[in-house]
Write a protein that holds these residues in place. Structure first.
Motif, mmCIF file in Angstrom:
data_model
loop_
_atom_site.group_PDB
_atom_site.id
_atom_site.type_symbol
_atom_site.label_atom_id
_atom_site.label_comp_id
_atom_site.label_asym_id
_atom_site.label_seq_id
_atom_site.Cartn_x
_atom_site.Cartn_y
_atom_site.Cartn_z
ATOM 1 N N SER A 20 0.832 -1.198 0.000
ATOM 2 C CA SER A 20 0.000 0.000 0.000
ATOM 3 C C SER A 20 0.867 1.248 0.000
ATOM 4 N N PRO A 21 0.444 2.306 -0.709
ATOM 5 C CA PRO A 21 1.280 3.487 -0.889
ATOM 6 C C PRO A 21 1.283 4.383 0.341
ATOM 7 N N VAL A 22 1.883 3.886 1.415
ATOM 8 C CA VAL A 22 2.010 4.665 2.632
ATOM 9 C C VAL A 22 3.470 5.029 2.814
ATOM 10 N N LEU A 23 3.779 6.311 3.049
ATOM 11 C CA LEU A 23 5.163 6.722 3.223
ATOM 12 C C LEU A 23 5.699 6.140 4.518
ATOM 13 N N ALA A 24 6.916 5.605 4.433
ATOM 14 C CA ALA A 24 7.568 5.046 5.615
ATOM 15 C C ALA A 24 8.877 5.777 5.831
ATOM 16 N N HIS A 25 9.135 6.224 7.075
ATOM 17 C CA HIS A 25 10.286 7.075 7.326
ATOM 18 C C HIS A 25 11.319 6.440 8.249
ATOM 19 N N SER A 26 10.955 5.369 8.936
ATOM 20 C CA SER A 26 11.905 4.793 9.881
ATOM 21 C C SER A 26 12.491 3.511 9.331
ATOM 22 N N ALA A 27 13.659 3.144 9.831
ATOM 23 C CA ALA A 27 14.345 1.937 9.374
ATOM 24 C C ALA A 27 13.626 0.707 9.891
ATOM 25 N N VAL A 28 13.834 -0.422 9.197
ATOM 26 C CA VAL A 28 13.176 -1.671 9.582
ATOM 27 C C VAL A 28 13.518 -2.067 11.005
ATOM 28 N N ASP A 29 14.785 -2.001 11.334
ATOM 29 C CA ASP A 29 15.185 -2.460 12.659
ATOM 30 C C ASP A 29 14.635 -1.571 13.767
ATOM 31 N N ASP A 30 14.551 -0.236 13.521
ATOM 32 C CA ASP A 30 13.993 0.661 14.528
ATOM 33 C C ASP A 30 12.534 0.336 14.783
ATOM 34 N N ALA A 31 11.771 0.105 13.703
ATOM 35 C CA ALA A 31 10.354 -0.217 13.859
ATOM 36 C C ALA A 31 10.174 -1.568 14.515
ATOM 37 N N GLY A 254 4.768 4.075 8.296
ATOM 38 C CA GLY A 254 4.847 5.113 9.304
ATOM 39 C C GLY A 254 6.003 4.839 10.240
ATOM 40 N N ASP A 255 5.968 5.473 11.391
ATOM 41 C CA ASP A 255 7.074 5.357 12.338
ATOM 42 C C ASP A 255 6.911 4.201 13.323
ATOM 43 N N ASP A 256 5.700 3.638 13.411
ATOM 44 C CA ASP A 256 5.441 2.720 14.523
ATOM 45 C C ASP A 256 4.884 1.353 14.121
ATOM 46 N N THR A 257 4.774 1.085 12.824
ATOM 47 C CA THR A 257 4.166 -0.172 12.383
ATOM 48 C C THR A 257 5.054 -0.865 11.360
ATOM 49 N N VAL A 258 5.113 -2.161 11.451
ATOM 50 C CA VAL A 258 5.783 -2.994 10.454
ATOM 51 C C VAL A 258 4.775 -4.019 9.940
#
Length: 743
Positions: A20-31, A254-258
Motif C-alpha cells: 500500500s502506498p504509505v510513506l515510511a520514514h523509519s528503518a526496519v530495525d527501529d520499527a 509510518g514510524d510505529d508499524t511494520v
C-alpha cells in the motif's frame, strides 16, 4: 494452474496491503524494536540470519537453551541447518538433533514423510508452528513433514518441551511445540543459486533472492525462494518430486508499524501405497529391506496403482505496532490449505488375495481406493502487550475456522473404474463409497499472562488460557459406520500455568514450570452412531518441570527434569451400535531428565553432546506405552576455521515397544520391542570468496548420511497376523554433493 492452487485471491489481498502506498520514514530495525513481542523475541533468539562465526560456544552450538527459558527448549540455528542437515531436508530432519526427539525417514533424508516423537508423545500430541502460527491436520492435529516447508525456507527452530506460556497456541499443547521460523531478512542485496546431487538419482535445484533494505520502499525488504526436488528414493520405485515457492515482504508503515506478508506454495507427488508402512519379513527375505513397489500389474505392489499428489499453500499478513505509553500489538491474519489426492491398492502385504469382494469366480482384479483429504484453514491471532513498571502484561485472542472435505471410494485398479462390489446396507449408501464426509472446526482461545519482575533477576509469570472448540460433521455416508452423521459437539477447558526464571548470575539461570495442557478429541470420535454420548472433556496433562541453564563464552549447557501426568485418555468404550461412545479413562505418566552442551575447545573445534532418559508408563497397567523410546543421545564434533567447516554427529534413539500392553496378548508386548538405532552424519564444506564470474561466495559441500550404513528396524506395524507385520528400516548410507553460489 499454480496461481489457482496458490489461493490466488487471499494472497493477492495480502500482497496488496503490504505494498500500500504509505510513506515510511523509519528503518526496519527501529520499527521492529518498537513492536517486538513474544514471537519477535523468539525469532531473534533463533538466530536465523547471517553466518554467526566461531567466537563463542553459543555461536556454534547445534542446540542450546536461552537464559530466559521457562521450560526445556532447544534453539537450532540456520548455521547448523546449512552445515549439518541435508539440503533435501524438511523440518523433521532439522529438529531430530534435539534431546528426547526421534524419527527417521525410511526412503532417505527428506524423501518421505517422517513422524517425529517427543518424549514418547506422538506427532498428533504436540504442536508445530510457523512464525508463531500453529498448523496441522483437521481430523487430528498431526502433521505432514514434506508438505509445507522445505529446509531452504526455514531460518531456525525452537523445540519447546512443554505447554509453554499462555500464547503458545495449538490443539495439542501437552506434548510441547516445534516452532519453525522463516529466514530473517538481510540488510544487503543478495542473489543465490543452489543445487545438490546424490544417491538414488536425488537432485535439488533452486534460487533465492534477498533485496536488502530498499530505500525506495521505506527500507522494506523482499525475500524469494524457489526449488525443485526429485529422487528415486531408497525404497524401490518410491519416486518423489516436489516444487516449492516462497515470498516474504516486510515493510515499515509510518514510524510505529511494520507489515509482513508471507506466502508459500508447495506441490509434491510421490509413488507409494497409502499403507506405506514397509515390507513384511517374507518380502524382505525375497526382495530386501528396501522393497516397496514393482512393475507387475497383477500385484498390489504395482507402482502404477500407487501414487499421491499433494498441494498446499500457507500465507499470512502480520502487523506489529507500537501505540505509545507502553502498548504494543501484534496481529497475524492467516490461511493455509492441504489437498491430498491418493490412488492406492488396499493391501501391499499380500494378506489379501486379488479379486473383488462380490466379483465373479476367478476374478483377479486388484482392488484399490480413491482417497481425498482436503481442507482450508483461516484464522487470526491478536497479541496485545502493556509494559508496566512491575512487568509486562500480555493477552490476546486466537480464532480459527477450518472446513474439510474427505472421501474414500473403492476402485477396481485393473480396469481403472469405480469398484461396484459392495451392496447397499441403506438406500443412502452408494456402491463403492466407503465414506464421503464434510467437517468443520471453530476454535476460540483467549489468553492472558503477567510477566512480573519480582526482582531485577527474578521473573514470575502466571497466566491462563481458555479453550472452546466446536467440531461438526456433515456426512450422508460417515466413516466406519457408513451411516448418516450430522452432529456438532463442543469441547472446552481452562488451562492455567505458572513459571519462574531466576538469573543467578550473568552465566547461570534456573527456571521452573507448572502448566496444564490439552489435546482436542480426534475426528474418529464421530465415527459412531450417536456422538452426543461421548465425553465432552478433552485429554489433559499437568506438567512439572525444573531446569538450569549455563552460558559462558566457551561452554553453553543446560539440564532439566520433568514429570507429566496425562489424564482423561480418550478411548472407545468397546461397545457397538447405539451404545458406542468415546469416554475418558486412565492415562499415562511421563518423566525423565534431559541435557545438552557445547564446548568450544579452541582452534575452531567444538564438541557437542545431548541426551535424555525418558520413561512413559500407563497408569492402569504400569507398563511402558507404545512408541516411547527409553532414551536419546547425540555426540558431535564441529569444526570451523577460515573457509573450512565440518561436522560429525551421531544420534541414538533407544529401545521402544511398538504395541501397548494387552493382558490378552502378553507375549506381543515383548515381541514388538525394537532395540534402538543410531544415525551418524558427516558434513564437509569449503567457501571460496570472490572466485570470479561475478560470484561473491561459492560454497561446496559434501554430506554423508548414515555413515556406518546401519539398517536397524525403526518401526513395526502390526498386521492381521504375524506374517503380515510390516517393518521399516534405516535407509542405507547415502551422500549428496552440493554447491551454492551467491552474487
Amino acid at each position: 494452474m499454480i496461481a489457482s492452487r496458490f489461493a490466488r485471491k487471499q494472497v493477492a489481498l495480502l500482497i496488496s496491503l503490504a505494498f500500500s502506498p504509505v510513506l515510511a520514514h523509519s528503518a526496519v530495525d527501529d520499527a521492529a524494536a518498537a513492536v517486538s513481542g513474544p514471537v519477535a523475541t523468539v525469532v531473534i533468539s533463533a538466530k536465523s540470519g547471517d553466518y554467526l562465526g566461531t567466537q563463542t560456544a553459543a555461536a556454534v552450538a547445534p542446540t542450546q537453551s536461552s537464559m530466559d527459558a521457562t521450560q526445556p527448549q532447544s534453539i537450532i540455528t540456520r548455521d547448523f541447518i546449512e552445515l549439518s542437515v541435508t539440503p533435501t531436508a524438511e523440518y523433521s530432519r532439522i529438529v531430530n538433533i534435539a534431546p528426547s526427539l526421534s524419527g527417521d525417514s525410511s526412503n532417505g533424508p527428506g524423501l518421505s514423510e517422517t513422524k517425529t516423537t517427543m518424549r514418547g508423545f506422538s506427532d498428533d500430541q504436540y504442536n508445530i508452528t510457523f512464525d508463531g502460527i500453529p498448523w496441522g491436520d483437521t481430523n487430528n492435529p498431526a502433521h505432514h513433514s514434506t508438505s509445507f516447508f522445505p529446509g531452504s525456507v526455514i531460518g531456525g527452530a525452537i523445540v519447546e518441551r512443554g505447554p509453554g506460556n499462555a500464547d503458545n497456541l495449538g490443539f495439542a499443547t501437552f506434548g510441547g511445540s516445534i516452532n519453525l521460523f522463516s529466514k530473517k531478512p538481510l540488510r544487503e542485496q543478495k542473489f543465490s543459486v543452489f543445487g545438490s546431487a546424490g544417491t538414488w538419482n536425488t537432485t535439488l535445484a533452486g534460487a533465492a533472492y534477498e533485496s536488502g533494505q530498499l530505500a525506495g520502499f521505506g527500507n522494506g525488504t523482499v525475500q524469494f525462494n524457489a526449488q525443485r526436488l526429485k529422487s528415486d528414493g531408497y525404497i524401490t520405485l518410491n519416486r518423489i518430486k516436489s516444487d516449492n515457492f516462497m515470498i516474504k515482504v516486510r515493510r515499515p508503515v509510518g514510524d510505529d508499524t511494520v507489515l509482513t506478508v508471507f506466502a508459500s506454495y508447495n506441490r509434491i507427488g510421490y509413488v507409494q501405497p497409502d499403507n506405506s508402512k514397509g515390507p513384511t519379513l517374507a518380502q524382505v527375505a525375497q526382495y530386501g529391506k528396501n522393497f516397496g513397489l514393482n512393475n507387475d500389474p497383477t500385484s498390489f505392489n504395482y507402482a502404477g496403482y500407487n501414487h499421491t499428489d499433494k498441494t498446499t499453500d500457507f500465507s499470512y499478513l502480520r502487523s506489529q505496532t507500537s501505540w505509545g505509553a507502553g502498548w504494543t500489538s501484534d496481529n497475524q491474519l492467516y490461511t493455509y490449505s492441504y489437498d491430498n489426492e491418493t490412488i492406492s491398492s488396499t493391501d501391499p502385504t499380500g494378506a489379501t488375495a486379488p479379486g473383488t469382494k462380490i466379483g465373479p469366480l476367478g476374478n483377479k482384479d486388484i482392488p484399490g481406493i480413491d482417497k481425498r483429504n482436503k481442507y482450508r484453514v483461516t484464522g487470526d491471532i491478536l497479541r496485545l502487550n502493556k509494559e508496566l513498571e512491575a512487568g509486562m502484561i500480555r493477552g490476546g485472542l486466537w480464532y480459527e475456522y477450518s472446513k474439510t472435505d474427505r472421501h474414500q471410494y473403492d476402485l477396481d485398479l485393473t480396469l481403472g473404474l469405480r469398484d461396484p462390489r459392495e451392496t447397499k446396507p441403506t438406500p443412502l449408501q452408494a456402491p463403492s463409497v466407503l465414506f464421503d464426509q464434510q467437517s468443520t472446526i471453530r476454535n476460540v482461545q483467549p489468553f492472558v499472562q503477567f510477566e512480573w519482575a519480582a526482582t531485577p533477576s527474578l521473573t514470575v509469570t502466571p497466566g491462563v488460557k481458555y479453550v472452546q472448540i466446536t467440531r461438526s460433521v456433515d456426512a450422508d455416508i460417515n466413516q466406519t459406520t457408513r451411516l448418516p452423521q450430522h452432529t456438532s459437539l463442543e469441547y472446552s477447558t481452562t488451562l492455567p500455568f505458572l513459571t519462574a526464571n531466576q538469573k543467578v548470575s550473568n552465566q547461570l539461570a534456573v527456571y521452573a514450570q507448572y502448566a496444564k495442557g490439552f489435546q482436542v478429541p480426534d475426528l474418529k470420535s464421530f465415527y459412531i452412531a450417536d456422538p452426543s454420548k461421548n465425553s465432552s472433556d478433552p485429554q489433559k496433562s499437568v506438567n512439572y518441570q525444573l531446569g538450569v541453564v549455563g552460558d559462558a563464552a566457551a561452554l553453553t549447557w543446560d539440564i532439566d527434569v520433568y514429570k507429566i501426568d496425562f489424564t482423561n485418555k480418550y478411548v472407545s468404550n468397546g461397545l457397538s451400535g447405539a451404545d458406542a461412545a468415546f469416554v475418558n479413562v486412565g492415562g499415562a505418566t511421563y518423566k525423565g531428565v534431559e541435557g545438552q552442551a557445547t564446548w568450544l575447545v579452541g582452534s575452531g573445534v567444538a564438541l557437542y553432546a545431548n541426551g535424555s532418559k525418558n520413561k512413559a508408563t500407563a497408569t492402569d497397567t504400569g507398563k511402558t506405552i507404545a512408541n516411547a523410546p527409553d532414551m536419546t543421545a547425540a555426540l558431535g564434533f564441529l569444526f570451523k576455521d577460515g573457509p573450512w567447516a565440518a561436522s560429525l554427529i551421531g544420534k541414538r534413539t533407544g529401545k521402544n515397544r511398538q504395541v501397548d500392553y494387552d493382558p490378552a496378548k502378553p507375549a506381543a508386548y515383548d515381541t514388538y520391542l525394537i532395540g534402538g538405532y543410531t544415525n551418524t552424519d558427516l558434513s564437509l564444506a569449503y567457501r571460496f570468496l570472490k572466485p570470479g564470474a561475478g560470484i561473491s561466495m561459492l560454497k561446496l559441500q559434501l554430506n554423508v548420511f548414515n555413515l556406518a550404513n546401519k539398517q536397524a528396524i525403526t518401526s513395526i506395524s502390526v498386521g492381521k497376523t504375524v506374517p503380515f507385520d510390516q517393518y521399516t528400516f534405516q535407509a542405507a548410507r547415502s551422500f549428496q554433493v552440493s554447491a551454492r553460489a551467491e552474487f
